[in-house]
Design a protein around this motif. Structure first.
Motif, mmCIF file in Angstrom:
data_model
loop_
_atom_site.group_PDB
_atom_site.id
_atom_site.type_symbol
_atom_site.label_atom_id
_atom_site.label_comp_id
_atom_site.label_asym_id
_atom_site.label_seq_id
_atom_site.Cartn_x
_atom_site.Cartn_y
_atom_site.Cartn_z
ATOM 1 N N VAL A 1 0.838 -1.191 0.000
ATOM 2 C CA VAL A 1 0.000 0.000 0.000
ATOM 3 C C VAL A 1 0.879 1.249 0.000
ATOM 4 O O VAL A 1 1.878 1.317 0.728
ATOM 5 N N ARG A 2 0.495 2.238 -0.800
ATOM 6 C CA ARG A 2 1.175 3.527 -0.812
ATOM 7 C C ARG A 2 0.711 4.319 0.404
ATOM 8 O O ARG A 2 -0.493 4.519 0.595
ATOM 9 N N ALA A 3 1.638 4.757 1.242
ATOM 10 C CA ALA A 3 1.292 5.412 2.505
ATOM 11 C C ALA A 3 0.544 6.727 2.306
ATOM 12 O O ALA A 3 -0.378 7.038 3.061
ATOM 13 N N ARG A 4 0.902 7.498 1.282
ATOM 14 C CA ARG A 4 0.320 8.846 1.150
ATOM 15 C C ARG A 4 -1.168 8.849 0.826
ATOM 16 O O ARG A 4 -1.889 9.766 1.208
ATOM 17 N N ASP A 5 -1.649 7.816 0.128
ATOM 18 C CA ASP A 5 -3.071 7.819 -0.246
ATOM 19 C C ASP A 5 -3.781 6.491 0.025
ATOM 20 O O ASP A 5 -4.973 6.359 -0.252
ATOM 21 N N GLY A 6 -3.065 5.504 0.555
ATOM 22 C CA GLY A 6 -3.688 4.227 0.876
ATOM 23 C C GLY A 6 -3.984 3.335 -0.312
ATOM 24 O O GLY A 6 -4.646 2.309 -0.165
ATOM 25 N N ALA A 7 -3.498 3.697 -1.495
ATOM 26 C CA ALA A 7 -3.768 2.900 -2.690
ATOM 27 C C ALA A 7 -2.984 1.587 -2.656
ATOM 28 O O ALA A 7 -1.799 1.569 -2.338
ATOM 29 N N THR A 8 -3.651 0.501 -2.989
ATOM 30 C CA THR A 8 -2.981 -0.784 -3.109
ATOM 31 C C THR A 8 -2.233 -0.813 -4.433
ATOM 32 O O THR A 8 -2.817 -0.544 -5.485
ATOM 33 N N VAL A 9 -0.947 -1.134 -4.377
ATOM 34 C CA VAL A 9 -0.129 -1.151 -5.587
ATOM 35 C C VAL A 9 0.274 -2.563 -6.010
ATOM 36 O O VAL A 9 0.661 -2.780 -7.157
ATOM 37 N N MET A 10 0.181 -3.539 -5.096
ATOM 38 C CA MET A 10 0.538 -4.916 -5.421
ATOM 39 C C MET A 10 -0.120 -5.842 -4.404
ATOM 40 O O MET A 10 -0.294 -5.486 -3.240
ATOM 41 N N ARG A 11 -0.498 -7.021 -4.874
ATOM 42 C CA ARG A 11 -0.943 -8.103 -3.996
ATOM 43 C C ARG A 11 -0.159 -9.351 -4.374
ATOM 44 O O ARG A 11 0.142 -9.562 -5.550
ATOM 45 N N GLY A 12 0.127 -10.164 -3.370
ATOM 46 C CA GLY A 12 0.850 -11.398 -3.626
ATOM 47 C C GLY A 12 0.290 -12.532 -2.801
ATOM 48 O O GLY A 12 -0.405 -12.318 -1.799
ATOM 49 N N ARG A 13 0.614 -13.737 -3.239
ATOM 50 C CA ARG A 13 0.134 -14.939 -2.557
ATOM 51 C C ARG A 13 1.197 -16.025 -2.712
ATOM 52 O O ARG A 13 1.694 -16.256 -3.804
ATOM 53 N N TRP A 14 1.527 -16.643 -1.584
ATOM 54 C CA TRP A 14 2.450 -17.777 -1.601
ATOM 55 C C TRP A 14 1.746 -19.017 -1.082
ATOM 56 O O TRP A 14 1.054 -18.955 -0.065
ATOM 57 N N HIS A 15 1.952 -20.125 -1.734
ATOM 58 C CA HIS A 15 1.567 -21.428 -1.201
ATOM 59 C C HIS A 15 2.848 -22.004 -0.615
ATOM 60 O O HIS A 15 3.840 -22.205 -1.321
ATOM 61 N N LEU A 16 2.852 -22.236 0.692
ATOM 62 C CA LEU A 16 4.028 -22.707 1.412
ATOM 63 C C LEU A 16 3.888 -24.174 1.789
ATOM 64 O O LEU A 16 2.796 -24.625 2.147
ATOM 65 N N VAL A 17 4.993 -24.883 1.725
ATOM 66 C CA VAL A 17 5.041 -26.296 2.085
ATOM 67 C C VAL A 17 6.144 -26.480 3.116
ATOM 68 O O VAL A 17 7.260 -25.984 2.927
ATOM 69 N N CYS A 18 5.847 -27.190 4.171
ATOM 70 C CA CYS A 18 6.862 -27.478 5.180
ATOM 71 C C CYS A 18 7.803 -28.543 4.630
ATOM 72 O O CYS A 18 7.349 -29.586 4.144
ATOM 73 N N ILE A 19 9.095 -28.244 4.689
ATOM 74 C CA ILE A 19 10.099 -29.196 4.217
ATOM 75 C C ILE A 19 11.116 -29.485 5.313
ATOM 76 O O ILE A 19 11.319 -28.693 6.227
ATOM 77 N N GLU A 20 11.742 -30.633 5.190
ATOM 78 C CA GLU A 20 12.917 -30.964 5.985
ATOM 79 C C GLU A 20 14.100 -30.300 5.274
ATOM 80 O O GLU A 20 14.334 -30.572 4.089
ATOM 81 N N ILE A 21 14.812 -29.423 5.959
ATOM 82 C CA ILE A 21 15.896 -28.682 5.308
ATOM 83 C C ILE A 21 16.954 -29.635 4.767
ATOM 84 O O ILE A 21 17.432 -29.468 3.640
ATOM 85 N N GLY A 22 17.328 -30.643 5.543
ATOM 86 C CA GLY A 22 18.400 -31.547 5.146
ATOM 87 C C GLY A 22 18.141 -32.304 3.858
ATOM 88 O O GLY A 22 19.053 -32.539 3.069
ATOM 89 N N SER A 23 16.899 -32.676 3.615
ATOM 90 C CA SER A 23 16.577 -33.474 2.422
ATOM 91 C C SER A 23 15.813 -32.690 1.359
ATOM 92 O O SER A 23 15.775 -33.097 0.204
ATOM 93 N N GLY A 24 15.160 -31.597 1.770
ATOM 94 C CA GLY A 24 14.315 -30.843 0.849
ATOM 95 C C GLY A 24 12.954 -31.491 0.629
ATOM 96 O O GLY A 24 12.151 -31.003 -0.160
ATOM 97 N N LYS A 25 12.673 -32.562 1.345
ATOM 98 C CA LYS A 25 11.412 -33.283 1.167
ATOM 99 C C LYS A 25 10.317 -32.722 2.067
ATOM 100 O O LYS A 25 10.592 -32.245 3.173
ATOM 101 N N PRO A 26 9.069 -32.778 1.599
ATOM 102 C CA PRO A 26 7.952 -32.336 2.446
ATOM 103 C C PRO A 26 7.895 -33.144 3.740
ATOM 104 O O PRO A 26 8.072 -34.366 3.718
ATOM 105 N N ARG A 27 7.666 -32.431 4.826
ATOM 106 C CA ARG A 27 7.534 -33.060 6.140
ATOM 107 C C ARG A 27 6.491 -32.307 6.945
ATOM 108 O O ARG A 27 6.285 -31.113 6.759
ATOM 109 N N ARG A 28 5.884 -32.986 7.863
ATOM 110 C CA ARG A 28 4.876 -32.392 8.747
ATOM 111 C C ARG A 28 5.487 -31.219 9.526
ATOM 112 O O ARG A 28 6.645 -31.274 9.929
#
Length: 148
Positions: free
Chosen positions: A101-128
Motif C-alpha cells: 500500500v502507498r502510505a500517502r493515499d492508501g492505494a494498493t499497488v501490489m498483492r501477492g500470494r504464496w503457497h508454502l510447504v513445510c520441508i525438511e531442510i536436510g533433504s528438501g522433502k515435504p515433512r509435517r
C-alpha cells in the motif's frame, strides 16, 4: 488503511535508486524481494527465525507464488507491505498473502500470494510441521474463505 485482512504484520519499504528500472518505476523483482523480507520479518516476530528453522531442520518453502501488480511506485515513495497467514491444513501447507500500500493515499499497488510447504531442510522433502511451527503460526491464521 484499507487492508484486505485484519491486523497485518507491516514491513515498511521505500524504493531506492537501485530499485528503479528503465521505465522509472520500481522493478517488479524488487516487490518479490520485499515480500521475502516481510515474510521473514513476520516469522521472526512470531518467534521463528532462521536459527530456529535450522535447529528444527524444517522450513516453510515457497511451492508457488503469484503477484498482481496494480499500480507503479517510484523513487522515495513510502510504502507499507502488509502480510498475513491466510490458510493452513495444520500439517504440511500454509498460505501467506501480501498487500503493498502507498502510505500517502492508501492505494494498493501490489498483492501477492504464496503457497508454502513445510520441508525438511536436510533433504528438501515435504515433512509435517513441527509443534513449534504450529504453536507460532496457527494462532495468527486469518480466514480467506470469501476470497478467490
Amino acid at each position: 488503511m484499507n487492508w484486505d485482512y485484519p491486523q497485518p504484520h507491516i514491513y515498511r519499504v521505500t524504493p531506492q535508486g537501485d530499485d528503479i528500472d528503465g521505465l522509472d518505476h520500481t522493478n517488479n523483482a524488487v516487490y518479490v524481494r520485499w515480500c521475502e523480507q516481510a515474510g521473514w520479518s513476520h516469522s521472526e516476530a512470531l518467534g521463528l527465525d532462521l536459527a530456529a528453522y535450522r535447529r528444527l531442520d524444517r522450513a516453510m518453502a515457497i511451492g508457488r507464488a503469484e503477484y498482481d501488480y496494480v499500480l507503479p511506485t517510484g523513487l522515495g515513495e513510502e510504502l507499507l507491505l502488509g502480510t498475513w497467514l491466510c490458510g493452513t491444513d495444520g500439517r504440511l501447507t500454509m498460505e501467506r498473502r501480501f498487500q503493498l500500500v502507498r502510505a500517502r493515499d492508501g492505494a494498493t499497488v501490489m498483492r501477492g500470494r504464496w503457497h508454502l510447504v513445510c520441508i525438511e531442510i536436510g533433504s528438501g522433502k515435504p515433512r509435517r510441521m513441527p509443534p513449534e511451527f504450529c504453536d507460532a503460526y496457527l494462532p495468527v491464521v486469518v480466514s480467506a474463505a470469501n476470497d478467490s
